[in-house]
Design a protein around this motif. Structure first.
Motif, PDB file in Angstrom:
ATOM      1  N   PHE A 112     117.922  90.978 -40.137  1.00  0.00           N
ATOM      2  CA  PHE A 112     118.071  91.641 -38.850  1.00  0.00           C
ATOM      3  C   PHE A 112     116.821  92.449 -38.553  1.00  0.00           C
ATOM      4  CE2 PHE A 112     119.627  95.443 -36.437  1.00  0.00           C
ATOM      5  CZ  PHE A 112     119.912  94.771 -35.260  1.00  0.00           C
ATOM      6  N   GLY A 113     116.254  92.230 -37.360  1.00  0.00           N
ATOM      7  CA  GLY A 113     114.977  92.873 -37.068  1.00  0.00           C
ATOM      8  C   GLY A 113     114.851  93.369 -35.650  1.00  0.00           C
ATOM      9  N   GLU A 114     113.709  93.116 -35.058  1.00  0.00           N
ATOM     10  CA  GLU A 114     113.350  93.627 -33.733  1.00  0.00           C
ATOM     11  C   GLU A 114     114.364  93.211 -32.668  1.00  0.00           C
ATOM     12  OE1 GLU A 114     112.057  95.547 -30.940  1.00  0.00           O
ATOM     13  OE2 GLU A 114     110.561  95.603 -32.550  1.00  0.00           O
ATOM     14  N   THR A 115     114.783  94.163 -31.842  1.00  0.00           N
ATOM     15  CA  THR A 115     115.771  93.869 -30.798  1.00  0.00           C
ATOM     16  C   THR A 115     115.206  94.006 -29.385  1.00  0.00           C
ATOM     17  OG1 THR A 115     116.521  96.174 -30.832  1.00  0.00           O
ATOM     18  CG2 THR A 115     117.692  94.612 -32.264  1.00  0.00           C
ATOM     19  N   LYS A 116     113.991  94.505 -29.246  1.00  0.00           N
ATOM     20  CA  LYS A 116     113.411  94.771 -27.931  1.00  0.00           C
ATOM     21  C   LYS A 116     113.459  93.549 -27.021  1.00  0.00           C
ATOM     22  CE  LYS A 116     108.983  96.111 -25.786  1.00  0.00           C
ATOM     23  NZ  LYS A 116     108.608  94.810 -25.201  1.00  0.00           N
ATOM     24  N   TYR A 117     113.006  92.405 -27.540  1.00  0.00           N
ATOM     25  CA  TYR A 117     112.953  91.201 -26.713  1.00  0.00           C
ATOM     26  C   TYR A 117     114.359  90.701 -26.397  1.00  0.00           C
ATOM     27  CZ  TYR A 117     108.166  91.433 -28.400  1.00  0.00           C
ATOM     28  OH  TYR A 117     106.908  91.865 -28.713  1.00  0.00           O
ATOM     29  N   GLY A 118     115.273  90.858 -27.344  1.00  0.00           N
ATOM     30  CA  GLY A 118     116.652  90.471 -27.091  1.00  0.00           C
ATOM     31  C   GLY A 118     117.251  91.245 -25.934  1.00  0.00           C
ATOM     32  N   PHE A 119     117.023  92.541 -25.926  1.00  0.00           N
ATOM     33  CA  PHE A 119     117.530  93.372 -24.830  1.00  0.00           C
ATOM     34  C   PHE A 119     116.955  92.921 -23.491  1.00  0.00           C
ATOM     35  CE2 PHE A 119     118.031  97.183 -27.921  1.00  0.00           C
ATOM     36  CZ  PHE A 119     119.207  96.638 -28.402  1.00  0.00           C
ATOM     37  N   GLU A 120     115.668  92.660 -23.468  1.00  0.00           N
ATOM     38  CA  GLU A 120     115.023  92.242 -22.226  1.00  0.00           C
ATOM     39  C   GLU A 120     115.591  90.919 -21.721  1.00  0.00           C
ATOM     40  OE1 GLU A 120     110.886  92.071 -23.117  1.00  0.00           O
ATOM     41  OE2 GLU A 120     110.612  94.263 -23.115  1.00  0.00           O
ATOM     42  N   ASN A 121     115.776  89.978 -22.636  1.00  0.00           N
ATOM     43  CA  ASN A 121     116.251  88.650 -22.243  1.00  0.00           C
ATOM     44  C   ASN A 121     117.724  88.652 -21.860  1.00  0.00           C
ATOM     45  OD1 ASN A 121     113.702  87.433 -22.687  1.00  0.00           O
ATOM     46  ND2 ASN A 121     114.110  87.317 -24.880  1.00  0.00           N
ATOM     47  N   TYR A 122     118.531  89.389 -22.629  1.00  0.00           N
ATOM     48  CA  TYR A 122     119.951  89.460 -22.278  1.00  0.00           C
ATOM     49  C   TYR A 122     120.178  90.278 -21.005  1.00  0.00           C
ATOM     50  CZ  TYR A 122     121.773  87.007 -26.350  1.00  0.00           C
ATOM     51  OH  TYR A 122     122.088  86.037 -27.274  1.00  0.00           O
ATOM     52  N   ASP A 123     119.306  91.238 -20.740  1.00  0.00           N
ATOM     53  CA  ASP A 123     119.398  91.976 -19.473  1.00  0.00           C
ATOM     54  C   ASP A 123     119.289  91.008 -18.292  1.00  0.00           C
ATOM     55  OD1 ASP A 123     119.729  94.509 -20.514  1.00  0.00           O
ATOM     56  OD2 ASP A 123     117.603  95.044 -20.410  1.00  0.00           O
ATOM     57  N   LYS A 124     118.374  90.060 -18.405  1.00  0.00           N
ATOM     58  CA  LYS A 124     118.183  89.078 -17.334  1.00  0.00           C
ATOM     59  C   LYS A 124     119.423  88.211 -17.173  1.00  0.00           C
ATOM     60  CE  LYS A 124     113.196  88.850 -18.175  1.00  0.00           C
ATOM     61  NZ  LYS A 124     112.086  88.002 -18.710  1.00  0.00           N
ATOM     62  N   LEU A 125     119.994  87.770 -18.300  1.00  0.00           N
ATOM     63  CA  LEU A 125     121.194  86.924 -18.251  1.00  0.00           C
ATOM     64  C   LEU A 125     122.369  87.682 -17.643  1.00  0.00           C
ATOM     65  CD1 LEU A 125     122.559  84.214 -19.022  1.00  0.00           C
ATOM     66  CD2 LEU A 125     123.170  85.290 -21.204  1.00  0.00           C
ATOM     67  N   VAL A 126     122.570  88.912 -18.086  1.00  0.00           N
ATOM     68  CA  VAL A 126     123.690  89.718 -17.590  1.00  0.00           C
ATOM     69  C   VAL A 126     123.529  90.015 -16.108  1.00  0.00           C
ATOM     70  CG1 VAL A 126     124.800  91.983 -17.753  1.00  0.00           C
ATOM     71  CG2 VAL A 126     124.286  90.682 -19.832  1.00  0.00           C
ATOM     72  N   LYS A 127     122.308  90.252 -15.664  1.00  0.00           N
ATOM     73  CA  LYS A 127     122.069  90.512 -14.249  1.00  0.00           C
ATOM     74  C   LYS A 127     122.457  89.304 -13.397  1.00  0.00           C
ATOM     75  CE  LYS A 127     118.591  91.962 -10.883  1.00  0.00           C
ATOM     76  NZ  LYS A 127     117.177  92.338 -10.653  1.00  0.00           N
ATOM     77  N   ILE A 128     122.101  88.104 -13.871  1.00  0.00           N
ATOM     78  CA  ILE A 128     122.486  86.879 -13.155  1.00  0.00           C
ATOM     79  C   ILE A 128     124.001  86.737 -13.137  1.00  0.00           C
ATOM     80  CG2 ILE A 128     122.351  84.359 -13.151  1.00  0.00           C
ATOM     81  CD1 ILE A 128     119.564  84.661 -14.460  1.00  0.00           C
ATOM     82  N   ALA A 129     124.630  86.986 -14.288  1.00  0.00           N
ATOM     83  CA  ALA A 129     126.087  86.893 -14.379  1.00  0.00           C
ATOM     84  C   ALA A 129     126.747  87.849 -13.392  1.00  0.00           C
ATOM     85  CB  ALA A 129     126.535  87.187 -15.804  1.00  0.00           C
ATOM     86  N   GLU A 130     126.203  89.048 -13.299  1.00  0.00           N
ATOM     87  CA  GLU A 130     126.740  90.034 -12.354  1.00  0.00           C
ATOM     88  C   GLU A 130     126.637  89.519 -10.925  1.00  0.00           C
ATOM     89  OE1 GLU A 130     125.867  94.643 -10.913  1.00  0.00           O
ATOM     90  OE2 GLU A 130     124.888  93.831 -12.705  1.00  0.00           O
ATOM     91  N   GLU A 131     125.519  88.917 -10.587  1.00  0.00           N
ATOM     92  CA  GLU A 131     125.336  88.347  -9.249  1.00  0.00           C
ATOM     93  C   GLU A 131     126.330  87.221  -8.991  1.00  0.00           C
ATOM     94  OE1 GLU A 131     121.277  87.164  -9.339  1.00  0.00           O
ATOM     95  OE2 GLU A 131     120.483  89.203  -9.075  1.00  0.00           O
TER      96      GLU A 131
END
Length: 281
Positions: A112-131
């Motif tokens: 288990f390591g760096e999460t920064k990029y995961g947050f950025e990428n999942y933020d994009k997915l969740v934003k689309i889902a919200e739309e």
């Protein structure tokens, strides 16, 4: 009565077409379905069939073979991950399916390591889902650390929730009370049984995830139903069961030997037992 509020997750690997499975589940007594996304399946036809005969469509299980790419800063891997999941999310939008279940990690040998990029990428997915008007439900699978960090990251976001899998908690999460941690954020559930972790050193492996009928494994169902009773209430108790045994395992073999209608009748019988247990809590 809760026995009238039972659901079943379904894939497309039965001996009869999935639309016929939908009718069979209705005949057996189930009141809801949650199909698995398959680009080659008639998803619209399956959903329409369910709704025509009065079954509620709870969720769609999205693909996850490329999901580790979401944690990368490699544009090619990120694109593969997004390209895999987007058709399923668009299916939810087009068919008005309220929840898409996804895994946030695949694989057992990792650090288990760096999460920064995961947050950025999942933020994009969740934003689309919200739309799209769709909620994302992260499931407790292997890589439990990634689930914890995502649930913390999206704390307070009403478009993100938790999918509880009882078998995964036993076989992948070492019996950790994952449900207790995210009880108030549960928006989907997968109830199933297994034999726990088979490795004497406690190493988790995919072949322990059996998805047996309730009471065919070692899961403590009284404890599970008691914890579910304290969690966010959902309209249906949903079951995710498998007919096929894992490689070099034989626990599920007896299911494939049963006529499909008899298998679903037995599943419904056991589900009713759990519904009664849930009702008494």
């Amino acid at each position: 009565m809760w026995k009238n509020r039972l659901g079943m997750s379904i894939d497309h690997n039965y001996v009869i077409p999935t639309k016929e499975v939908v009718h069979l589940l209705k005949k057996t007594g189930f009141a809801a379905i949650s199909p698995v996304w398959n680009p080659e399946a008639d998803m619209a036809g399956i959903v329409e069939t369910a709704r025509e005969i009065g079954l509620f469509v709870q969720s769609l299980h999205g693909p996850y073979r490329k999901c580790t790419g979401f944690w990368s800063n490699d544009e090619a891997l990120i694109k593969e991950a997004m390209d895999e999941v987007m058709p399923a999310l668009e299916c939810c939008r087009d068919l008005s399916i309220p929840v898409m279940v996804i895994h946030q990690w695949i694989g057992f040998d990792y650090v288990f390591g760096e999460t920064k990029y995961g947050f950025e990428n999942y933020d994009k997915l969740v934003k689309i889902a919200e739309e799209y008007g769709v909620k994302i439900a992260f499931e407790n699978t292997e890589g439990i650390e990634y689930l914890r960090t995502l649930m913390a990251h999206f704390s307070g976001n009403k478009h993100v929730g938790f999918c509880f899998d009882s078998g995964h908690e036993l076989a992948y999460n070492s019996g950790e009370d994952v449900l207790g941690k995210f009880a108030d954020r549960m928006i989907m559930m997968h109830l199933n049984d297994n034999m726990g972790i088979s490795d004497p050193n406690g190493k988790t492996r995919s072949w322990d995830d059996l998805h047996l009928l309730p009471f065919d494994g070692v899961l403590d169902w009284e404890r599970t139903m008691s914890r579910l009773k304290k969690a966010n209430e959902l309209p249906y108790l949903n079951f995710e069961l498998k007919l096929k045994s894992k490689k070099d395992r034989h626990e599920n073999d007896k299911y494939r030997e049963m006529p499909l209608e008899e298998y679903f009748k037995e599943a419904y019988k056991r589900a009713c037992t759990l519904a009664e247990m849930f009702e008494k809590e």
